[in-house]
Motif scaffolding. Structure first.
Motif, PDB file in Angstrom:
ATOM      1  N   ALA A  13     -18.649   8.319 -23.499  1.00 28.22           N
ATOM      2  CA  ALA A  13     -18.063   9.395 -24.316  1.00 28.22           C
ATOM      3  C   ALA A  13     -18.439  10.413 -23.499  1.00 28.22           C
ATOM      4  CB  ALA A  13     -18.305   8.583 -25.355  1.00 28.22           C
ATOM      5  N   GLU A  14     -19.334   9.926 -22.718  1.00 25.80           N
ATOM      6  CA  GLU A  14     -20.452  10.925 -22.604  1.00 25.80           C
ATOM      7  C   GLU A  14     -20.349  11.520 -21.353  1.00 25.80           C
ATOM      8  OE1 GLU A  14     -21.871   8.493 -24.478  1.00 25.80           O
ATOM      9  OE2 GLU A  14     -20.957  10.129 -26.395  1.00 25.80           O
ATOM     10  N   THR A  15     -20.304  10.676 -20.070  1.00 24.65           N
ATOM     11  CA  THR A  15     -19.978  10.682 -18.755  1.00 24.65           C
ATOM     12  C   THR A  15     -19.395  11.390 -17.958  1.00 24.65           C
ATOM     13  OG1 THR A  15     -19.892   8.272 -18.668  1.00 24.65           O
ATOM     14  CG2 THR A  15     -22.083   8.782 -18.417  1.00 24.65           C
ATOM     15  N   VAL A  45     -16.054  -6.774 -22.769  1.00 22.47           N
ATOM     16  CA  VAL A  45     -16.210  -5.319 -22.715  1.00 22.47           C
ATOM     17  C   VAL A  45     -15.950  -3.827 -23.624  1.00 22.47           C
ATOM     18  CG1 VAL A  45     -13.838  -5.492 -22.167  1.00 22.47           C
ATOM     19  CG2 VAL A  45     -14.846  -3.568 -21.035  1.00 22.47           C
ATOM     20  N   HIS A  46     -17.433  -3.431 -23.421  1.00 25.92           N
ATOM     21  CA  HIS A  46     -17.002  -1.950 -24.564  1.00 25.92           C
ATOM     22  C   HIS A  46     -16.392  -0.892 -23.514  1.00 25.92           C
ATOM     23  CE1 HIS A  46     -18.692   0.210 -28.175  1.00 25.92           C
ATOM     24  NE2 HIS A  46     -19.154   0.985 -26.525  1.00 25.92           N
ATOM     25  N   ILE A  47     -15.291  -1.260 -24.783  1.00 26.80           N
ATOM     26  CA  ILE A  47     -14.186   0.155 -24.679  1.00 26.80           C
ATOM     27  C   ILE A  47     -14.528   1.755 -24.947  1.00 26.80           C
ATOM     28  CG2 ILE A  47     -11.896   0.567 -24.002  1.00 26.80           C
ATOM     29  CD1 ILE A  47     -11.187  -2.315 -24.344  1.00 26.80           C
ATOM     30  N   HIS A  48     -14.490   2.530 -23.688  1.00 29.55           N
ATOM     31  CA  HIS A  48     -14.352   3.733 -24.492  1.00 29.55           C
ATOM     32  C   HIS A  48     -13.092   4.584 -23.698  1.00 29.55           C
ATOM     33  CE1 HIS A  48     -17.349   5.027 -26.980  1.00 29.55           C
ATOM     34  NE2 HIS A  48     -18.312   3.258 -26.173  1.00 29.55           N
ATOM     35  N   GLY A  49     -11.596   5.263 -24.832  1.00 28.75           N
ATOM     36  CA  GLY A  49     -10.704   5.734 -24.369  1.00 28.75           C
ATOM     37  C   GLY A  49     -11.039   7.345 -23.611  1.00 28.75           C
ATOM     38  N   VAL A  80     -13.832  -2.513 -28.634  1.00 30.81           N
ATOM     39  CA  VAL A  80     -13.427  -1.387 -29.238  1.00 30.81           C
ATOM     40  C   VAL A  80     -14.794  -0.765 -29.853  1.00 30.81           C
ATOM     41  CG1 VAL A  80     -11.187  -1.933 -28.344  1.00 30.81           C
ATOM     42  CG2 VAL A  80     -12.130  -1.545 -31.473  1.00 30.81           C
ATOM     43  N   SER A  81     -14.949   0.599 -28.958  1.00 34.28           N
ATOM     44  CA  SER A  81     -16.172   1.426 -29.635  1.00 34.28           C
ATOM     45  C   SER A  81     -15.121   2.119 -30.893  1.00 34.28           C
ATOM     46  CB  SER A  81     -15.881   3.136 -28.685  1.00 34.28           C
ATOM     47  OG  SER A  81     -16.829   3.524 -29.411  1.00 34.28           O
ATOM     48  N   THR A  82     -15.773   2.337 -32.226  1.00 35.21           N
ATOM     49  CA  THR A  82     -15.465   2.994 -33.087  1.00 35.21           C
ATOM     50  C   THR A  82     -16.589   3.507 -33.527  1.00 35.21           C
ATOM     51  OG1 THR A  82     -17.151   1.496 -34.980  1.00 35.21           O
ATOM     52  CG2 THR A  82     -15.024   1.034 -35.239  1.00 35.21           C
ATOM     53  N   GLY A  83     -17.717   3.945 -31.725  1.00 40.89           N
ATOM     54  CA  GLY A  83     -18.400   5.005 -32.247  1.00 40.89           C
ATOM     55  C   GLY A  83     -17.335   6.560 -31.515  1.00 40.89           C
ATOM     56  N   GLY A  84     -17.487   6.297 -30.778  1.00 38.05           N
ATOM     57  CA  GLY A  84     -16.191   7.515 -30.202  1.00 38.05           C
ATOM     58  C   GLY A  84     -17.136   8.194 -29.579  1.00 38.05           C
ATOM     59  N   ALA A  85     -17.069   9.495 -30.442  1.00 35.48           N
ATOM     60  CA  ALA A  85     -17.852  10.768 -29.465  1.00 35.48           C
ATOM     61  C   ALA A  85     -18.338  12.019 -30.840  1.00 35.48           C
ATOM     62  CB  ALA A  85     -16.898  11.446 -27.740  1.00 35.48           C
ATOM     63  N   ALA A 104     -15.438  -5.097 -32.554  1.00 34.81           N
ATOM     64  CA  ALA A 104     -15.520  -4.297 -32.330  1.00 34.81           C
ATOM     65  C   ALA A 104     -17.041  -3.089 -32.897  1.00 34.81           C
ATOM     66  CB  ALA A 104     -14.439  -2.793 -33.642  1.00 34.81           C
ATOM     67  N   THR A 105     -17.515  -1.972 -32.051  1.00 33.48           N
ATOM     68  CA  THR A 105     -18.896  -1.597 -33.032  1.00 33.48           C
ATOM     69  C   THR A 105     -18.997  -0.825 -33.777  1.00 33.48           C
ATOM     70  OG1 THR A 105     -18.479   0.278 -31.011  1.00 33.48           O
ATOM     71  CG2 THR A 105     -19.471  -1.605 -30.472  1.00 33.48           C
ATOM     72  N   LEU A 106     -19.952  -1.460 -34.487  1.00 35.79           N
ATOM     73  CA  LEU A 106     -20.074  -0.954 -36.159  1.00 35.79           C
ATOM     74  C   LEU A 106     -21.723   0.067 -36.132  1.00 35.79           C
ATOM     75  CD1 LEU A 106     -18.885  -2.382 -39.587  1.00 35.79           C
ATOM     76  CD2 LEU A 106     -20.481  -0.385 -39.416  1.00 35.79           C
ATOM     77  N   PHE A 224     -21.813   2.296 -16.621  1.00 33.48           N
ATOM     78  CA  PHE A 224     -22.121   3.195 -16.957  1.00 33.48           C
ATOM     79  C   PHE A 224     -22.486   4.386 -18.274  1.00 33.48           C
ATOM     80  CE2 PHE A 224     -19.905   3.685 -12.400  1.00 33.48           C
ATOM     81  CZ  PHE A 224     -20.655   3.515 -11.589  1.00 33.48           C
ATOM     82  N   GLU A 225     -21.725   3.757 -19.266  1.00 28.70           N
ATOM     83  CA  GLU A 225     -21.667   4.641 -20.997  1.00 28.70           C
ATOM     84  C   GLU A 225     -23.200   4.328 -20.222  1.00 28.70           C
ATOM     85  OE1 GLU A 225     -20.046   2.726 -23.538  1.00 28.70           O
ATOM     86  OE2 GLU A 225     -20.636   3.581 -25.433  1.00 28.70           O
ATOM     87  N   ASP A 226     -24.202   3.856 -20.623  1.00 25.56           N
ATOM     88  CA  ASP A 226     -25.323   3.869 -20.487  1.00 25.56           C
ATOM     89  C   ASP A 226     -26.125   3.864 -19.604  1.00 25.56           C
ATOM     90  OD1 ASP A 226     -25.104   2.262 -23.588  1.00 25.56           O
ATOM     91  OD2 ASP A 226     -25.241   0.552 -21.766  1.00 25.56           O
TER      92      ASP A 226
HETATM   93  N1  KMH Z   1     -21.014   7.225 -27.798  1.00 27.44           N
HETATM   94  C1  KMH Z   1     -22.138   7.316 -28.907  1.00 27.44           C
HETATM   95  C2  KMH Z   1     -21.794   8.965 -29.695  1.00 27.44           C
HETATM   96  C3  KMH Z   1     -20.460   2.861 -30.090  1.00 27.44           C
HETATM   97  O1  KMH Z   1     -19.549   2.905 -29.541  1.00 27.44           O
HETATM   98  O2  KMH Z   1     -19.993   2.786 -30.950  1.00 27.44           O
HETATM   99  C4  KMH Z   1     -21.770   6.262 -29.221  1.00 27.44           C
HETATM  100  C5  KMH Z   1     -21.330   5.183 -29.130  1.00 27.44           C
HETATM  101  C6  KMH Z   1     -21.259   4.238 -30.170  1.00 27.44           C
HETATM  102  O3  KMH Z   1     -20.539   4.946 -27.786  1.00 27.44           O
END
Ligand code: KMH
Ligand code: ZN
Length: 272
Positions: A13-15, A45-49, A80-85, A104-106, A224-226
């Protein structure tokens, strides 16, 4: 030791593309990176939109398109991510879980996140766990700090997460738990027997944490998320490049790589 599950986290979410022009953000770009990472050996795959302007979104329509495009070409496990941004509401963050993905992440608690705060109160955690369970989704418990294991154990005691949960230790976020061998050993021993774990080292910590997990019997997340670099000052060309390096290390150390179907068995997911 079980076969090694490699998760690819291609976007986050941050990159930004300013940081690394190869960062995949559109559904097409994400699917292309995921396909290559799957071919290289990734099984989750750990997804962020992202929106068209590159900003982070948890919009289910965006996730749906990403998932459909990934599914056209691979059987990789969709998480899927539930962390989002930072700053998103919990209602926004939970949206992709309503698509009933496999995982999904928690996130298991609140921590500093660079100059921000990543908020996950106990009420938030129960909210996420409830909807994850309602949709038959398997959670991955994200641990950014040591105290979060205790929070996860509370959820476990309440029957809100499985007793054989899968954890992901995210180490090296500024303000949260540093990425060190001691901390990884501590966390891997703090979770109950029968649980599984992976590690996601942030930035330059990605590779040493991955190598440790390979020899310790844990699992690995890269992408790339990390981490946006292949080596100091050298931007990574693709997520697949980061996955392929972990595969080579594992092979040298005699640890076999799990296919998505084998990863499903190891994590107690239904066969695809
Ligand atoms: N973007 C971070 C604030 C997740 O995906 O579950 C939180 C995060 C965690 O990336
Ligand atoms: Zn994430």
């Amino acid at each position: 030791m079980s076969k090694l599950i490699i998760t690819v986290a291609p976007t986050g979410a941050e990159t930004t593309k300013e940081q690394n022009p190869h960062l995949p953000v559109t559904p097409g770009e994400i699917a292309e990176h995921v396909h290559a990472a799957w071919r290289a050996g990734a099984s989750i795959v750990h997804i962020h939109g992202r929106r068209l302007d590159g900003s982070p979104t948890q919009d289910a329509t965006v996730y749906k398109e990403i998932i459909e495009r990934i599914r056209e070409k691979s059987d990789i496990i969709i998480q899927v991510s539930t962390g989002g941004a930072i700053g998103m509401t919990r209602d926004e963050r939970i949206a992709p879980v309503r698509l009933s993905p496999e995982m999904a992440t928690l996130s298991a608690g609140t921590c500093n996140f660079g100059t921000d705060i990543f908020i996950n109160t106990s009420s938030d955690m129960e909210f996420f766990a409830g909807i994850i369970n309602e949709h038959g989704v398997v959670p991955e418990i994200e641990v950014f700090d040591a105290g979060m294991v205790a929070n996860a154990l509370v959820l476990m005691k309440k029957g809100l997460i499985p007793s054989k949960a899968h954890f992901d230790f995210v180490l090296g976020v500024p303000g949260a738990m540093p990425a060190s061998a001691e901390n990884l050993v501590y966390l891997s021993r703090a979770i109950p027997p029968g649980c599984t774990w992976s590690v996601a080292g942030i930035g330059r910590h990605e590779l040493p944490m991955a190598a440790l997990a390979v020899v310790m019997g844990g699992h690995v997340r890269v992408g790339f998320e990390d981490n946006l670099y292949y080596a100091k000052g050298v931007p990574a060309e693709s997520n697949a490049q980061l996955v392929a390096r972990v595969v080579r290390i594992a092979q040298e150390l005699g640890r076999e790589i799990a296919t998505p179907q084998e990863a499903r068995t190891l994590l107690g997911l239904k066969p695809a």
